[in-house]
Design a protein around this motif. Structure first.
Motif: not given
Length: 321
Positions: A77-86, A99-106
């Motif tokens: 349940n990682e927040p969007r900011s953490s996923v974007n940083e990774i 991808p650049k953004d977590s929304r694309t990844l998820l």
């Protein structure tokens, strides 16, 4: 608010549900290798390896780094900011294509903002029963001929600093006790939904269509049935449009009329043997004091008993008086 929730922490599973609950032999072999390494190393190295073995990511049916990262983000349940940083770290220091953004990844739906409806008292998003069932059985064909579900409804406060709360409608497939709980719809507002019609009508219409015609999964036509609605007494009184549990006509099982207990400052039900409530009597309003002035959309649900298909629980009757 609902758009932020759908794009953030609440994500649906992208991996298949194993109906047989099989064990991953590769995962077991990795654990065995780790134990051998721990036994043959020093105390400090053993401790480090043991800690690594408890937090190590196990790749089950992952074909690439993106699937691994998606699974990690959803499970923890990682927040969007953490996923974007990774993702930024991987893009800078590795050759992996991510991808650049977590929304694309998820794989966050891009049309979610257009699916959110503004209703009285807040916002409402409806995903649907069949959409959830189709996703659940995307790689398996059920062996049963009929699918029955339990529905869950209740309010959930989002935080202590304000009145905002969620009222999700969840469902569970009775024939698959190990399957995940699935979200059909969710209401977001500063209080419970002020319009019961807007909260339940889409659910009732879709359920009636499935009950009448069934649905197709893997070329097989399945029957459908709503077996029960599970809720605590306040939520149950709300969705049935009846008097609350602390009212004179609040008992949902019998026609006993409560009495005001002056010393305890509460309504008590001290009669035994009062006539039981029935579905027919409920729909005919045989006890007017038990009902609100408006009707619940649940009364339009096919093959549903308004008394027996809404089971009771003991918390508000015994544990809390």
């Amino acid at each position: 608010m609902l758009q932020d929730i759908s794009e953030g922490g609440i994500q649906s599973n992208d991996y298949d549900f194993d109906l047989n609950g099989s064990v991953d032999e590769d995962a077991e072999s990795e654990d065995n290798v780790t134990m051998i390494l721990v036994e043959n190393s020093s105390d400090e190295e053993s401790r480090d390896l043991a800690e690594d073995s408890t937090t190590a990511h196990v790749c089950n049916n992952h074909n690439n780094i993106n699937e691994c990262l998606r699974d990690w983000a959803i499970i923890h349940n990682e927040p969007r900011s953490s996923v974007n940083e990774i993702l930024a770290i991987f893009r800078k220091w590795t050759e992996f294509i991510v991808p650049k953004d977590s929304r694309t990844l998820l794989k966050t739906p891009t049309t979610i903002r257009y699916q959110i409806q503004t209703v009285a008292g807040g916002e409402f998003w409806y995903k649907g029963i069949y959409t959830n069932l189709k996703h659940l059985f995307k790689s398996n064909t059920p062996l049963v001929d009929e699918i029955s579900i339990h529905l869950f409804m209740d309010g959930i406060p989002l935080h202590k600093g304000g009145p905002t709360q969620l009222w999700p409608i969840l469902m569970r497939v009775v024939e698959l006790p190990l399957a995940p709980i699935m979200m059909i719809a969710v209401f977001c507002g500063s209080s419970k939904p002020s319009c019961l019609e807007a909260y339940l009508r889409q659910l009732i219409e879709e359920a009636n269509e499935l009950i009448s015609a069934g649905f197709q999964i893997g070329g097989k036509t399945l029957g459908f049935n709503v077996k029960a609605i599970i809720a605590d007494l306040p939520a149950r009184a709300f969705v049935k449009a009846t008097t609350n549990f602390n009212g004179y006509h609040g008992c949902m099982r019998c026609t006993c009329v409560g009495e005001w207990h002056r010393a305890g400052k509460k309504i008590i039900f001290d009669a035994v043997g009062a006539p039981l409530r029935t579905d027919e009597g409920f729909r005919r309003r045989e006890c007017p004091g038990h009902h609100q002035v408006w009707r619940s959309p649940l009364e339009d649900l096919k093959n549903f008993d308004m008394v027996n298909n809404v089971p009771t629980e003991r918390m508000h009757l015994s544990d809390l008086g």
